[in-house]
Motif scaffolding. Structure first.
Motif, short mmCIF file in Angstrom:
data_model
loop_
_atom_site.label_atom_id
_atom_site.label_comp_id
_atom_site.label_asym_id
_atom_site.label_seq_id
_atom_site.Cartn_x
_atom_site.Cartn_y
_atom_site.Cartn_z
N ARG A 184 0.83 -1.21 0.00
CA ARG A 184 0.00 0.00 0.00
C ARG A 184 0.86 1.26 0.00
NH1 ARG A 184 -2.93 -3.46 3.07
NH2 ARG A 184 -2.22 -2.68 5.07
N ALA A 185 1.92 1.27 0.80
CA ALA A 185 2.78 2.46 0.86
C ALA A 185 3.45 2.72 -0.49
CB ALA A 185 3.84 2.29 1.95
N LEU A 186 3.93 1.67 -1.13
CA LEU A 186 4.60 1.85 -2.42
C LEU A 186 3.62 2.22 -3.51
CD1 LEU A 186 7.08 -1.13 -2.08
CD2 LEU A 186 7.69 1.32 -2.12
N GLU A 187 2.43 1.64 -3.47
CA GLU A 187 1.41 2.01 -4.46
C GLU A 187 0.95 3.45 -4.28
OE1 GLU A 187 -0.49 -2.37 -5.52
OE2 GLU A 187 -1.50 -1.14 -4.00
N ARG A 188 0.81 3.89 -3.02
CA ARG A 188 0.45 5.29 -2.77
C ARG A 188 1.52 6.24 -3.29
NH1 ARG A 188 -1.81 3.57 2.27
NH2 ARG A 188 0.14 4.05 3.31
#
Length: 118
Positions: free
Chosen positions: A19-23
């Motif tokens: 999620r952090a990398l996609e955000r």
């Protein structure tokens, strides 16, 4: 945007990292073990391999070795909670970055940004 192959056996951490990398705008393919990551290498090319070191199936060092053979120049980042394993990873793959757990998501994303920009 970078294409990132993530291998992490801890489901919660895998979800947080994804999620952090996609955000941050990256495309992430997340695998729950080293064997799945080796299989996912076929879906490359990848900009970055982000892998835990100690996990079921192929460990992260083996995944990195296979990935580097298939895609020379691939950027590799290890994450681990084991200091001795981190030292081994740094020695066996000197061009790779090694981060120790626990790692703050903001710091990890910033390091990913630096690696893919290089």
């Amino acid at each position: 945007m970078a294409r990132i192959l993530l291998a992490e056996d801890d489901g919660s951490l895998r979800g947080f990292l994804t999620r952090a990398l996609e955000r941050a705008g990256h495309e992430v393919t997340a695998c729950e073990n080293g064997d799945d990551a080796v299989d996912a290498l076929e879906d490359g090319p990848w900009d970055l391999l982000l892998t835990d070191i100690v996990m079921p199936g192929a460990d992260g060092i083996e995944v990195a070795r296979i990935a580097a053979n298939r895609q020379p120049g691939l950027r590799i980042m290890f994450i681990t909670g084991f200091a001795a394993v981190a030292l081994t990873a740094a020695q066996s793959t000197p061009q790779a970055k090694v981060l120790s757990k626990p790692v703050h998501l903001r710091d990890l994303v910033a390091e990913v940004e630096r690696m893919v920009a290089a």
